[in-house]
Design an enzyme around this catalytic site. Structure first.
Site, short mmCIF file in Angstrom:
data_model
loop_
_atom_site.label_atom_id
_atom_site.label_comp_id
_atom_site.label_asym_id
_atom_site.label_seq_id
_atom_site.Cartn_x
_atom_site.Cartn_y
_atom_site.Cartn_z
N SER A 148 0.82 -1.22 0.00
CA SER A 148 0.00 0.00 0.00
C SER A 148 0.85 1.27 0.00
CB SER A 148 -0.90 0.02 1.24
OG SER A 148 -1.79 -1.05 1.20
N ILE A 207 0.52 -8.80 -9.90
CA ILE A 207 0.26 -7.99 -11.10
C ILE A 207 -0.73 -8.72 -12.01
CG2 ILE A 207 1.27 -6.74 -13.05
CD1 ILE A 207 2.08 -5.72 -10.16
N GLN A 243 -41.72 -12.83 4.89
CA GLN A 243 -41.30 -11.43 4.98
C GLN A 243 -39.84 -11.30 5.47
OE1 GLN A 243 -43.28 -8.63 7.71
NE2 GLN A 243 -43.93 -7.53 5.89
N GLN A 247 -26.97 -17.01 2.72
CA GLN A 247 -27.89 -17.23 3.85
C GLN A 247 -29.28 -17.59 3.34
OE1 GLN A 247 -26.70 -17.25 6.85
NE2 GLN A 247 -28.64 -17.70 7.88
N GLU A 256 -6.65 -2.46 -5.85
CA GLU A 256 -6.71 -1.03 -6.20
C GLU A 256 -6.85 -0.15 -4.95
OE1 GLU A 256 -8.66 0.04 -9.78
OE2 GLU A 256 -8.26 -1.91 -10.69
#
Ligand code: CAA
Length: 378
Positions: A129, A156, A278, A335, A362
């Protein structure tokens, strides 16, 4: 949902068709083997999917960023590894289109339009990083008017299949980030070699490897911008690419939602399809809310980009939110599908493995938070 012109809608329908027929149906097989599906890519390159970011004046289609996002979303809906190959090719194209000279732009555009792809060689084993600490060096040799590159890059994307690399290296160790410079390096240049193919958890239709530079000589004319511009160019490239990581994350999440809806309509328990309960409807509604929110964040950051306005913060927000969202939506899809979701018979466990990368590449989502915090505290 995207607001697109009629031409963009037509292109989107073609890409969707191609991805469904040529990518989605084959992706399970290549996910298992981890092999780079050369024949799928040959067809995609014939269709020109690698050249979507080449500007019109250089022979490309000259698409706006929102249309591009819709296309990337569709590619990732079919397979995130496939979409990653295409997006990471553009990580190599972007810095040259933005900061290269006319000759460099034409060279890269011609290559990509001819069906070749590139790789963006930034990350290193000792400074992932922390780009400013790049260890790879490029030393100018006045006798031959060349730079001599030495170092090692890792993780890469496309390295093993790329014809060109955009490489960041230090031309002045004493200056840290301000001593970095960017170069175009052709594959096949003496001293450049590709390491082992990474056996990845997900995005297995993309190829990822180390790249080694041992006294790799490149002509001085391959320097992109000036010496010392490399860090800024890399950051601008990542800013411009991060919203599209969001597009890919949205594509994977949308596929996970659609797979779980199809399953929930078929699966009967307690005398009715589970889509009638629901508890599951609310889960699906929440998945839809977060997918659409992420998509609109991507669109917003790209609208700012196309308008030439500052957008680093918005790009980081879109990438970070969409990446986290994609993992959560894939988990929710599993789930809803219960044990079947956990089985390799069904596609959603693959979607979870694929989604995880969006929190990592990225710029990790921790790095995105650094960018966002930097922007609001400045
Ligand atoms: N645009 C323009 N300039 C920028 C910039 C930006 N987005 N971000 C920083 N800069 C400038 C700063 O203004 C500063 O300049 P001044 O000194 O003149 O003010 C200079 O660059 C240094 O900036 P920072 O002090 O903020 O730099 P830093 O060392 O603290 O690092 C960072 C900042 C955000 C952590 C950066 O290193 C970063 O983004 N790291 C993540 C790298 C990354 O995303 N890697 C992914 C690799 S690519 C990949 O994954 C592809 C693949 O193949 C899958």
């Amino acid at each position: 949902m995207y607001l697109l012109s009629d031409d963009s809608k037509e292109l989107l329908a073609d890409v969707k068709n191609f991805c469904k027929k040529e990518v989605m149906e084959q992706s399970k097989e290549y996910d298992i083997s981890g092999e780079w599906p050369a024949e799928i890519y040959a067809k995609a390159f014939d269709m020109g999917l690698q050249s979507l970011e080449i500007p019109e004046e250089l022979g490309g289609v000259g698409l706006d960023s929102v249309t591009l996002s819709a296309l990337y979303e569709e590619m990732a809906y079919a397979d995130a590894g496939f979409a990653t190959t295409m997006a990471c090719n553009n990580l190599c194209v972007k810095p040259i289109m933005r900061s290269g000279n006319a000759e460099q732009k034409k060279f890269v555009a011609d290559l990509v339009l001819a069906g070749k792809i590139g790789a963006f060689a930034l990350t290193e084993p000792m400074c992932g990083s922390d780009v400013g600490s790049t260890k790879t060096t490029a030393v100018y040799d006045a006798a031959t008017d060349e730079y001599v590159i030495n170092g090692r890059k890792c993780f890469i994307t496309n390295a093993a299949v790329a014809s060109i690399f955009y490489v960041t290296a230090s031309t002045d160790k004493t200056k840290g980030a301000k001593g970095l410079s960017g170069f175009i390096v052709e594959s096949g240049t003496k001293g450049l070699s590709i390491g082992e193919h990474e056996n990845k958890m997900g995005i297995r239709l993309s190829t990822t490897s180390d790249v080694l530079f041992e006294d790799v000589r490149v002509p001085a004319k391959n320097l992109v911008g000036k010496e010392g511009d490399g860090f800024k160019i890399a950051m601008q490239t990542l800013d411009g690419a991060r919203p599209f990581v969001g597009s890919l994350a949205v594509g994977v999440a949308k596929r996970a939602l659609d797979e779980s809806i199809a399953y929930a309509k078929e699966r009967v328990t307690f005398g009715k399809p589970i889509s009638k309960f629901q508890a599951l409807q609310f889960m699906m509604a929440d998945m839809d809310i977060s997918i659409e929110t992420a998509r609109q964040m991507v669109v917003h950051s790209l609208t700012l980009l196309d308008a030439g306005m500052p957008f680093s913060r918005e790009a980081a927000i879109a990438k970070c939110y969409a990446g986290d969202m994609s993992v959560q939506v894939a988990l929710d899809a599993i789930q809803i599908m219960g044990g079947f979701g956990y089985s390799r018979e069904y596609p959603v466990e693959k979607l979870l493995r694929d989604a995880k990368i969006f929190q990592l590449y990225e710029g990790t989502n921790q790095i995105q938070r650094i960018v966002i915090a930097g922007s609001i505290l400045r």
